[in-house]
Design a protein around this motif. Structure first.
Motif, PDB file in Angstrom:
ATOM      1  N   PRO A 251       0.817  -1.221   0.000  1.00 60.44           N
ATOM      2  CA  PRO A 251       0.000   0.000   0.000  1.00 60.44           C
ATOM      3  C   PRO A 251       0.847   1.266   0.000  1.00 60.44           C
TER       4      PRO A 251
ATOM      5  N   GLU B 170      -1.816   2.710  -6.803  1.00 56.48           N
ATOM      6  CA  GLU B 170      -3.119   2.385  -6.229  1.00 56.48           C
ATOM      7  C   GLU B 170      -3.699   1.108  -6.833  1.00 56.48           C
ATOM      8  N   ASN B 171      -3.356   0.835  -8.096  1.00 55.24           N
ATOM      9  CA  ASN B 171      -3.842  -0.388  -8.733  1.00 55.24           C
ATOM     10  C   ASN B 171      -3.028  -1.613  -8.328  1.00 55.24           C
TER      11      ASN B 171
ATOM     12  N   ALA C 252      -1.616  -2.076  -5.315  1.00 52.12           N
ATOM     13  CA  ALA C 252      -2.050  -2.431  -3.956  1.00 52.12           C
ATOM     14  C   ALA C 252      -2.984  -1.346  -3.455  1.00 52.12           C
ATOM     15  N   ASP C 253      -4.138  -1.742  -2.925  1.00 53.56           N
ATOM     16  CA  ASP C 253      -5.097  -0.764  -2.411  1.00 53.56           C
ATOM     17  C   ASP C 253      -4.484   0.031  -1.261  1.00 53.56           C
ATOM     18  N   PRO C 254      -4.584   1.366  -1.298  1.00 57.90           N
ATOM     19  CA  PRO C 254      -4.074   2.181  -0.192  1.00 57.90           C
ATOM     20  C   PRO C 254      -4.789   1.861   1.118  1.00 57.90           C
TER      21      PRO C 254
ATOM     22  N   ALA D  88      -8.019   3.685   1.600  1.00 58.59           N
ATOM     23  CA  ALA D  88      -9.199   3.175   0.916  1.00 58.59           C
ATOM     24  C   ALA D  88      -9.937   2.178   1.787  1.00 58.59           C
ATOM     25  N   GLU D  89      -9.184   1.404   2.567  1.00 62.74           N
ATOM     26  CA  GLU D  89      -9.806   0.447   3.468  1.00 62.74           C
ATOM     27  C   GLU D  89     -10.603   1.167   4.551  1.00 62.74           C
TER      28      GLU D  89
ATOM     29  N   GLU E 222     -14.093   2.459   3.383  1.00 65.43           N
ATOM     30  CA  GLU E 222     -15.136   1.508   3.028  1.00 65.43           C
ATOM     31  C   GLU E 222     -16.096   1.245   4.171  1.00 65.43           C
TER      32      GLU E 222
END
Length: 219
Positions: A137, A207-208, A210-212, A215-216, A219
């Motif tokens: 990330p 960002e593609n 590994a999801d930052p 972002a988690e 959600e």
């Protein structure tokens, strides 16, 4: 804690990949650079005051390898180029070690072969840092480099000079070859693992890849 969990739990395969890449290249580099003066003095009777001159071709090979091969990691792809650079370094290292043990080489020809090896090994080493900086990330990039550099240097950088120093002290070229063989085996393992679980990060945003962590949380 969240950052450590992201690196070693959520992305445990990537952590394994980073550790293998960093440790194997550190073992190779430190094994050669820190003990080459001993090899020259003990096996080729090169005066200690002249051994530094033999490291100049190493530096040239290192520089040219990154310059010439670096762009191919984006053009051809990470997985292919990392596996190839590690695999070629390993094969050339083991072949050179065998010729050294057989007494086929002089100080000059051995240095020339090391320069070729490090032409590829420099790209391999750089790709290890590249990998750990982009497959985790975004928020963990700096910490990831620090952690994996520390672990890799401890595993490869501290152990290898001690091991090779002991092998050189035996006075047996074959014992030194066994050390080169082991270093080559580590690089081969790294090449295989990269081919199997490497990340195709070329031409992709971080960002593609590994999801930052942010972002988690959103959600």
């Amino acid at each position: 804690m969240k950052i450590v969990k992201a690196m070693f739990s959520t992305h445990r395969k990537r952590a394994l990949l980073g550790l293998i890449l960093m440790s194997s290249q550190a073992f190779l580099y430190n094994a050669i650079f820190f003990t080459y003066a001993l090899v020259l003095s003990n096996f080729f009777d090169v005066p200690s005051k002249n051994t530094g001159l033999y490291l100049v071709p190493f530096a040239i090979g290192n520089f040219l390898g990154v310059i010439v091969l670096g762009r191919l990691f984006d053009k051809i792809g990470r997985r292919v180029m990392i596996s190839l650079s590690y695999g070629l370094s390993a094969a050339l290292l083991m072949a050179t070690g065998y010729m050294f043990a057989q007494g086929y080489l002089t100080a000059i020809t051995l240095t020339a072969l090391w320069s070729v090896i490090f032409f590829f090994a420099s790209a391999a080493a750089s790709s290890a840092y590249l990998t750990v900086s982009e497959v985790f990330p975004l928020e963990t990039r700096a910490l990831a480099i620090a952690i994996f550099y520390s672990i890799g240097t401890a595993a490869g950088g501290i152990v290898s000079p001690w091991v090779f120093g002991a092998l050189i002290d035996t006075g047996s070229a074959w014992n030194v070859f066994y050390g080169y063989l082991f270093a080559g085996a580590l690089m081969t393992v790294a090449a295989v693992i990269e081919a199997v679980i490497g990340i195709d990060a070329e031409q992709e945003s971080l960002e593609n890849v590994a999801d930052p962590l942010s972002a988690e949380g959103a959600e």
